[in-house]
Design an enzyme around this catalytic site. Structure first.
Site, mmCIF file in Angstrom:
data_model
loop_
_atom_site.group_PDB
_atom_site.id
_atom_site.type_symbol
_atom_site.label_atom_id
_atom_site.label_comp_id
_atom_site.label_asym_id
_atom_site.label_seq_id
_atom_site.Cartn_x
_atom_site.Cartn_y
_atom_site.Cartn_z
ATOM 1 N N SER A 10 0.678 -1.411 -0.007
ATOM 2 C CA SER A 10 0.113 0.091 -0.067
ATOM 3 C C SER A 10 0.914 1.267 -0.110
ATOM 4 C CB SER A 10 -0.930 -0.029 1.246
ATOM 5 O OG SER A 10 -2.089 0.893 1.168
ATOM 6 N N ASP A 15 -8.914 -5.827 -5.500
ATOM 7 C CA ASP A 15 -8.619 -4.841 -4.461
ATOM 8 C C ASP A 15 -9.560 -3.795 -4.627
ATOM 9 O OD1 ASP A 15 -7.206 -2.726 -3.215
ATOM 10 O OD2 ASP A 15 -5.417 -3.153 -3.826
ATOM 11 N N HIS A 50 -6.882 -6.385 -1.093
ATOM 12 C CA HIS A 50 -5.749 -5.606 -0.751
ATOM 13 C C HIS A 50 -4.703 -6.063 0.302
ATOM 14 C CE1 HIS A 50 -3.728 -1.597 -0.755
ATOM 15 N NE2 HIS A 50 -3.717 -1.624 0.345
#
Length: 421
Positions: free
Chosen positions: A235, A329, A363
């Site tokens: 991320s 995601d 994610h």
């Protein structure tokens, strides 16, 4: 006599367990249930229905679940399908050194009404220890210069390939991935960069010199192999990891999990040069019926209009990349970003990359057998973020990618010794 075995009884949390029940009636439907209590007292549980064999046995390595939290042959399904009793609670180990998670496996008759299972004693149960560090792994608190973090070292004299572990900008120091990497032979530095000790809660800028300091700290350590180090990042951490790989020649292997190929939210600064974030389009935030926010398309408007200068010049990096993408995601459009970055490398004649793209994965890709966190609260934004992921496919992606991460790091951080004969 009914017996329930789970072996090994004490092991690393990223290693499989063999679960088997014997002494049951032939062709009987039974319920397997797993329960776990985290360090804050939050409860997680899962359950699945199985049919015993002609000799009254159930071996989870071979028998299919008929229903419950998963269906089919999944030996570790009871672990990766654990769900929180308190909605949207993420399972995260904080004390990785002194205590394991305890997982209780229970066996019930299927003729029990669902409402009575919690108040009924199981036919038999076993308790497993799931550790986040192997015996002999040591933890060193890092407070050197500006650096704040924890260094995990494998047992033995070393030297070991060095890795910096970076998470998103949720704050604090997250250690469980670094401790597991050390358990598999890496000198791993869990590095904090906001909302920890004297680090700012909301940094006005991300100063790359801080991360350069971390690289040099790791390479100076007598137990770190060198001459290069690796990055494992996810991320916002992957945004920083990509920037490090471009600017710091000591970074030779970079794992980027669901990250962008541009700066977002907070400017980056390195040696006086400022990289501004790409514009965010709040009108493109989608909120579903459960109140969960999806952000994956919020940069697409700006991205479609942005000049090349807004995207990282990834072709300047001298090291190697492993892109890991969850195609479900819901946080960022990570597949598109990874494909754009790899196309940029290809156009510049580079073949220093591998892209692993997993259908159905979200994610929050974690080490194997971790429960899917499909959504959780982001205190900084005062909302609930949907991370995405379909439970079974996400679990498969975690198991495969974790092996690939370790293979990639070893390949590019451990020098090949050639015979002098």
């Amino acid at each position: 006599m009914i017996q329930l075995t789970a072996t090994p009884a004490s092991t690393l949390t990223d290693e499989p367990v063999h679960i088997r029940a014997t002494g049951l009636r032939p062709s009987q439907i039974v319920i397997f249930q797993a329960t776990l209590e985290d360090e804050k007292g939050n409860l997680f549980h899962s359950q699945a229905y199985y049919k015993t064999s002609e000799v009254g046995e159930v071996d989870l390595d071979h028998a299919p679940s008929l229903g419950g939290d998963y269906i089919g042959v999944h030996p570790m399904g009871l672990f990766w399908s654990l769900k929180p009793e308190k909605f949207l609670t993420k399972l995260m180990k904080r004390d990785v050194m002194t205590s394991p998670f305890l997982v209780q496996i229970k066996l019930y008759d299927s003729n029990l009404p669902l409402a009575q299972i919690a108040a009924t004693d199981p036919k038999v149960s076993v308790t497993l220890e799931r550790w986040y560090r192997a015996p002999g792994v040591t933890r060193i608190q890092v407070q050197e210069g500006h650096l704040r973090g924890a260094l995990f070292l494998p047992p033995g004299e070393g030297r070991f390939p060095g890795v910096i572990d970076l998470f998103a900008d949720i704050g604090g120091l997250i250690e469980y991935r670094a401790s597991l990497l050390a358990s598999h032979g890496f000198a791993a530095l869990a590095l904090a960069y906001c909302d920890y000790e004297d680090l700012p809660l909301h940094p006005e800028k991300i100063e790359l010199e801080y991360f350069e300091e971390a690289v040099n700290f790791l390479l100076r350590h007598p137990k770190v192999l060198g001459p290069g180090i690796g990055i494992v990042s996810i991320s916002k951490g992957a945004e920083i990891g990509l920037s490090m790989a471009i600017h710091l020649k000591q970074v030779t292997a970079t794992v980027l999990i669901n990250g962008p190929n541009f700066v977002f939210s907070t400017p980056q600064v390195y040696r006086g040069q400022i990289s501004q974030p790409l514009s965010f389009s709040p009108q493109l935030v989608s909120i579903n019926a459960l109140g969960l926010a999806q952000f994956q398309y919020c940069f697409e408007e700006a991205r479609s209009k942005a000049s090349e200068t807004f995207f990282f010049p990834i072709e300047k990096a001298q090291g190697h990349f492993l892109f890991i993408v969850g195609e479900d995601d819901k946080s960022i459009n990570s597949k598109a970003y990874a494909e754009q970055a790899t196309e940029q490398l290809r156009r510049n004649g580079k073949d220093n990359w591998t892209l692993l793209s997993y259908p159905g994965a979200g994610h929050m890709l974690e080490p194997p057998y971790s429960p899917l966190c499909c959504a959780s609260k982001l205190s900084k934004l005062h909302l609930f973020m949907q991370w995405g992921g379909e439970v079974t496919l996400h679990a498969a992606a975690q198991e495969h990618s974790w092996k690939e991460i370790q293979k990639f790091l070893r390949k590019h951080l451990i020098p090949v010794v050639t015979s002098q004969l």
